[in-house]
Structure formats: C-alpha cells, structure tokens
Design a protein around this motif. Structure first.
Motif, PDB file in Angstrom:
ATOM      1  N   GLU A  82    -102.980  21.506  11.814  1.00 58.75           N
ATOM      2  CA  GLU A  82    -101.866  22.378  11.538  1.00 58.75           C
ATOM      3  C   GLU A  82    -100.622  22.278  12.058  1.00 58.75           C
ATOM      4  OE1 GLU A  82    -104.251  24.455  14.805  1.00 58.75           O
ATOM      5  OE2 GLU A  82    -104.809  23.280  12.795  1.00 58.75           O
ATOM      6  N   GLU A  83    -100.690  21.198  13.492  1.00 61.47           N
ATOM      7  CA  GLU A  83     -99.367  20.727  13.925  1.00 61.47           C
ATOM      8  C   GLU A  83     -98.873  19.418  13.238  1.00 61.47           C
ATOM      9  OE1 GLU A  83     -99.943  22.282  18.714  1.00 61.47           O
ATOM     10  OE2 GLU A  83    -101.077  20.466  17.873  1.00 61.47           O
ATOM     11  N   THR A  84     -99.555  18.675  12.639  1.00 66.66           N
ATOM     12  CA  THR A  84     -98.946  17.278  12.170  1.00 66.66           C
ATOM     13  C   THR A  84     -98.394  17.323  10.931  1.00 66.66           C
ATOM     14  OG1 THR A  84    -101.313  16.747  11.193  1.00 66.66           O
ATOM     15  CG2 THR A  84    -101.172  16.136  13.382  1.00 66.66           C
ATOM     16  N   GLY A  85     -97.386  16.679  10.796  1.00 71.23           N
ATOM     17  CA  GLY A  85     -96.760  16.401   9.640  1.00 71.23           C
ATOM     18  C   GLY A  85     -95.392  17.535   9.543  1.00 71.23           C
ATOM     19  N   LYS A  86     -95.351  18.189  10.279  1.00 74.64           N
ATOM     20  CA  LYS A  86     -94.020  19.197  10.361  1.00 74.64           C
ATOM     21  C   LYS A  86     -93.654  19.159  11.947  1.00 74.64           C
ATOM     22  CE  LYS A  86     -96.747  23.336  10.426  1.00 74.64           C
ATOM     23  NZ  LYS A  86     -96.578  24.849   9.917  1.00 74.64           N
ATOM     24  N   PRO A  87     -92.442  19.468  11.876  1.00 74.36           N
ATOM     25  CA  PRO A  87     -91.939  19.639  13.444  1.00 74.36           C
ATOM     26  C   PRO A  87     -92.148  20.963  13.848  1.00 74.36           C
ATOM     27  CG  PRO A  87     -90.125  18.735  12.030  1.00 74.36           C
ATOM     28  CD  PRO A  87     -91.309  19.053  11.016  1.00 74.36           C
ATOM     29  N   GLN A  88     -92.330  20.938  15.171  1.00 71.50           N
ATOM     30  CA  GLN A  88     -92.502  22.271  15.834  1.00 71.50           C
ATOM     31  C   GLN A  88     -91.391  22.417  17.055  1.00 71.50           C
ATOM     32  OE1 GLN A  88     -95.874  23.078  18.607  1.00 71.50           O
ATOM     33  NE2 GLN A  88     -96.720  21.034  17.597  1.00 71.50           N
ATOM     34  N   PRO A  89     -90.915  23.555  17.337  1.00 76.06           N
ATOM     35  CA  PRO A  89     -90.153  23.947  18.130  1.00 76.06           C
ATOM     36  C   PRO A  89     -90.497  23.774  19.633  1.00 76.06           C
ATOM     37  CG  PRO A  89     -90.786  25.975  17.329  1.00 76.06           C
ATOM     38  CD  PRO A  89     -91.297  24.748  16.512  1.00 76.06           C
ATOM     39  N   LEU A  90     -89.804  23.001  20.376  1.00 77.08           N
ATOM     40  CA  LEU A  90     -90.086  22.865  21.904  1.00 77.08           C
ATOM     41  C   LEU A  90     -88.776  23.449  22.736  1.00 77.08           C
ATOM     42  CD1 LEU A  90     -91.402  19.132  21.914  1.00 77.08           C
ATOM     43  CD2 LEU A  90     -92.706  21.188  21.690  1.00 77.08           C
ATOM     44  N   ARG A  91     -89.174  24.030  23.549  1.00 77.39           N
ATOM     45  CA  ARG A  91     -87.988  24.396  24.617  1.00 77.39           C
ATOM     46  C   ARG A  91     -88.038  23.387  25.660  1.00 77.39           C
ATOM     47  NH1 ARG A  91     -89.055  29.710  26.007  1.00 77.39           N
ATOM     48  NH2 ARG A  91     -87.612  30.231  24.469  1.00 77.39           N
ATOM     49  N   ILE A  92     -87.283  22.589  25.870  1.00 83.46           N
ATOM     50  CA  ILE A  92     -87.047  21.492  26.940  1.00 83.46           C
ATOM     51  C   ILE A  92     -85.909  22.020  28.051  1.00 83.46           C
ATOM     52  CG2 ILE A  92     -86.367  18.879  27.144  1.00 83.46           C
ATOM     53  CD1 ILE A  92     -87.492  18.828  24.165  1.00 83.46           C
ATOM     54  N   SER A  93     -86.226  21.625  29.068  1.00 87.21           N
ATOM     55  CA  SER A  93     -85.385  21.737  30.470  1.00 87.21           C
ATOM     56  C   SER A  93     -85.505  20.380  31.133  1.00 87.21           C
ATOM     57  CB  SER A  93     -85.827  22.882  31.195  1.00 87.21           C
ATOM     58  OG  SER A  93     -85.681  24.113  30.521  1.00 87.21           O
ATOM     59  N   ILE A  94     -84.532  19.823  31.704  1.00 89.38           N
ATOM     60  CA  ILE A  94     -84.285  18.754  32.291  1.00 89.38           C
ATOM     61  C   ILE A  94     -83.449  18.814  33.412  1.00 89.38           C
ATOM     62  CG2 ILE A  94     -83.444  16.115  32.248  1.00 89.38           C
ATOM     63  CD1 ILE A  94     -83.456  16.711  29.217  1.00 89.38           C
ATOM     64  N   ALA A  95     -84.065  18.284  34.429  1.00 89.51           N
ATOM     65  CA  ALA A  95     -83.336  18.202  35.943  1.00 89.51           C
ATOM     66  C   ALA A  95     -83.310  16.643  36.400  1.00 89.51           C
ATOM     67  CB  ALA A  95     -83.949  18.859  36.963  1.00 89.51           C
ATOM     68  N   ALA A  96     -82.066  16.214  36.329  1.00 84.87           N
ATOM     69  CA  ALA A  96     -82.268  14.604  36.776  1.00 84.87           C
ATOM     70  C   ALA A  96     -81.575  14.716  38.531  1.00 84.87           C
ATOM     71  CB  ALA A  96     -81.140  13.925  35.870  1.00 84.87           C
ATOM     72  N   ASP A  97     -82.204  13.998  39.035  1.00 85.58           N
ATOM     73  CA  ASP A  97     -81.845  13.806  40.628  1.00 85.58           C
ATOM     74  C   ASP A  97     -80.893  12.520  40.401  1.00 85.58           C
ATOM     75  OD1 ASP A  97     -84.098  15.390  40.833  1.00 85.58           O
ATOM     76  OD2 ASP A  97     -84.760  14.500  42.680  1.00 85.58           O
ATOM     77  N   TYR A  98     -79.796  12.921  40.810  1.00 87.41           N
ATOM     78  CA  TYR A  98     -78.821  11.794  40.810  1.00 87.41           C
ATOM     79  C   TYR A  98     -78.090  11.401  42.178  1.00 87.41           C
ATOM     80  CZ  TYR A  98     -74.909   9.685  38.098  1.00 87.41           C
ATOM     81  OH  TYR A  98     -74.113   8.797  37.335  1.00 87.41           O
ATOM     82  N   ALA A  99     -77.791   9.963  42.173  1.00 89.34           N
ATOM     83  CA  ALA A  99     -77.143   9.491  43.423  1.00 89.34           C
ATOM     84  C   ALA A  99     -75.781  10.270  43.609  1.00 89.34           C
ATOM     85  CB  ALA A  99     -76.739   8.155  43.402  1.00 89.34           C
ATOM     86  N   VAL A 100     -75.740  10.922  44.770  1.00 94.65           N
ATOM     87  CA  VAL A 100     -74.744  11.846  45.357  1.00 94.65           C
ATOM     88  C   VAL A 100     -73.500  10.992  45.766  1.00 94.65           C
ATOM     89  CG1 VAL A 100     -75.695  12.458  47.458  1.00 94.65           C
ATOM     90  CG2 VAL A 100     -74.199  14.257  46.275  1.00 94.65           C
ATOM     91  N   ALA A 101     -72.211  11.427  45.311  1.00 92.33           N
ATOM     92  CA  ALA A 101     -71.211  10.895  45.807  1.00 92.33           C
ATOM     93  C   ALA A 101     -70.963  11.403  47.479  1.00 92.33           C
ATOM     94  CB  ALA A 101     -69.815  10.986  45.025  1.00 92.33           C
ATOM     95  N   ASP A 102     -70.030  10.547  48.113  1.00 90.78           N
ATOM     96  CA  ASP A 102     -69.803  11.216  49.760  1.00 90.78           C
ATOM     97  C   ASP A 102     -69.033  12.454  49.484  1.00 90.78           C
ATOM     98  OD1 ASP A 102     -71.253   8.978  50.682  1.00 90.78           O
ATOM     99  OD2 ASP A 102     -69.348   7.784  50.908  1.00 90.78           O
ATOM    100  N   ARG A 103     -68.336  12.408  48.555  1.00 91.76           N
ATOM    101  CA  ARG A 103     -67.497  13.937  48.484  1.00 91.76           C
ATOM    102  C   ARG A 103     -66.838  13.963  47.040  1.00 91.76           C
ATOM    103  NH1 ARG A 103     -64.600  17.058  52.002  1.00 91.76           N
ATOM    104  NH2 ARG A 103     -62.393  17.723  51.123  1.00 91.76           N
ATOM    105  N   TYR A 104     -66.738  15.137  46.631  1.00 89.32           N
ATOM    106  CA  TYR A 104     -66.356  15.801  45.259  1.00 89.32           C
ATOM    107  C   TYR A 104     -64.935  16.278  45.694  1.00 89.32           C
ATOM    108  CZ  TYR A 104     -70.793  14.222  43.467  1.00 89.32           C
ATOM    109  OH  TYR A 104     -72.043  13.377  43.167  1.00 89.32           O
ATOM    110  N   ASP A 105     -63.933  15.805  45.326  1.00 89.03           N
ATOM    111  CA  ASP A 105     -62.528  16.320  45.503  1.00 89.03           C
ATOM    112  C   ASP A 105     -62.041  17.057  44.216  1.00 89.03           C
ATOM    113  OD1 ASP A 105     -61.987  15.601  48.195  1.00 89.03           O
ATOM    114  OD2 ASP A 105     -61.801  13.552  47.492  1.00 89.03           O
ATOM    115  N   PRO A 106     -61.309  17.847  44.091  1.00 88.80           N
ATOM    116  CA  PRO A 106     -60.716  18.335  42.938  1.00 88.80           C
ATOM    117  C   PRO A 106     -60.423  17.545  41.718  1.00 88.80           C
ATOM    118  CG  PRO A 106     -59.820  19.674  44.621  1.00 88.80           C
ATOM    119  CD  PRO A 106     -60.426  18.511  45.164  1.00 88.80           C
ATOM    120  N   ASP A 107     -59.955  16.249  42.177  1.00 86.22           N
ATOM    121  CA  ASP A 107     -59.521  15.408  40.923  1.00 86.22           C
ATOM    122  C   ASP A 107     -60.441  14.211  40.888  1.00 86.22           C
ATOM    123  OD1 ASP A 107     -59.153  14.135  43.445  1.00 86.22           O
ATOM    124  OD2 ASP A 107     -57.189  13.392  42.923  1.00 86.22           O
ATOM    125  N   THR A 108     -61.751  14.455  41.418  1.00 88.62           N
ATOM    126  CA  THR A 108     -62.960  13.613  41.179  1.00 88.62           C
ATOM    127  C   THR A 108     -62.972  13.300  39.783  1.00 88.62           C
ATOM    128  OG1 THR A 108     -63.953  14.113  43.337  1.00 88.62           O
ATOM    129  CG2 THR A 108     -65.307  12.774  41.838  1.00 88.62           C
TER     130      THR A 108
END
Length: 128
Positions: A23-49
């Motif tokens: 009953e699942e194959t052949g038709k798309p089904q809705p998935l709720r996806i959440s993503i969290a990506a660990d990212y290389a952090v900058a030394d500082r984030y200024d207002p004009d970064t």
C-alpha cells in the motif's frame, strides 16, 4: 567547552516515494523532515558578517526536497536521511555532522510520531 553552530530546518513536509508494503509503494507519501547541521563556527559574527561565513538555510531545505532524486523509490526512510546527509556533506566542507529526523505522517493513527533520527559525522571520504 568549545563553541558550536547548529543550523536547523524543522518540520518540512515533503512527499517522497518510500515504503516496503504494497500500500506504500508506487505513490509518494508525506514525510516530516527536520535537519540539524553542525557547522564549523567562525571566531566571531559581527553585524556585517557576510553569508559566506555560514551556510544558507535554503541549502538544508534543498537537500530534503529538490535534492532528493525524482522518481527514486527509497525502501527505507533511513536511506532518505542518508541521502540528505550526503548532499549536505558534498555541498559544503564546513558541515561537520548532520542529524536528520523523519516522521512518517501517513501511518500515524492518533497523532503519534513514528520515524527515525539518523546522525552522521563527516568521514574522510567526504573531504575535509
């Protein structure tokens, strides 16, 4: 304790070809996806970064929507999560780890959340 930066996109609903039951194959089904990506952090984030010092959130959304191959049936939602992780690793060498949570909306009977959470660390074959 070291600094960290986690970019997030939560509760994105995407129709994906997935499932192992007839009953699942052949038709798309809705998935709720959440993503969290660990990212290389900058030394500082200024207002004009500039945006280049971080990552565009739309890249995360892309990996969970248009970045999924059209017409491909993923038997397991784990494979969907894996594809999202790989897309983000390939997009940007500063992505250190990715956590993807997927909830299968079509199988809930009383509002419960049934699904998986996959966390991947960048490996040497991803570069970086």
């Amino acid at each position: 304790m070291s600094d960290s930066l986690i970019l997030e996109v939560n509760d994105l609903v995407v129709d994906v070809l997935t499932g192992i039951y007839s009953e699942e194959t052949g038709k798309p089904q809705p998935l709720r996806i959440s993503i969290a990506a660990d990212y290389a952090v900058a030394d500082r984030y200024d207002p004009d970064t500039p945006l280049e010092a971080s990552k565009n959130y739309m890249d995360l959304k892309f990996a969970a929507s248009e970045g999924l191959p059209a017409g491909v049936h993923f038997k397991l939602i784990e494979a969907v999560a894996d594809h999202i992780c790989e897309t983000l690793f390939v997009q940007d060498a500063r992505v250190l780890a990715v956590t993807v949570k997927i909830v299968k909306l079509a199988i809930a009977e009383a509002g419960e959340q049934i699904g998986i959470t996959l966390r991947r660390q960048r490996r040497p074959e991803h570069g970086g």
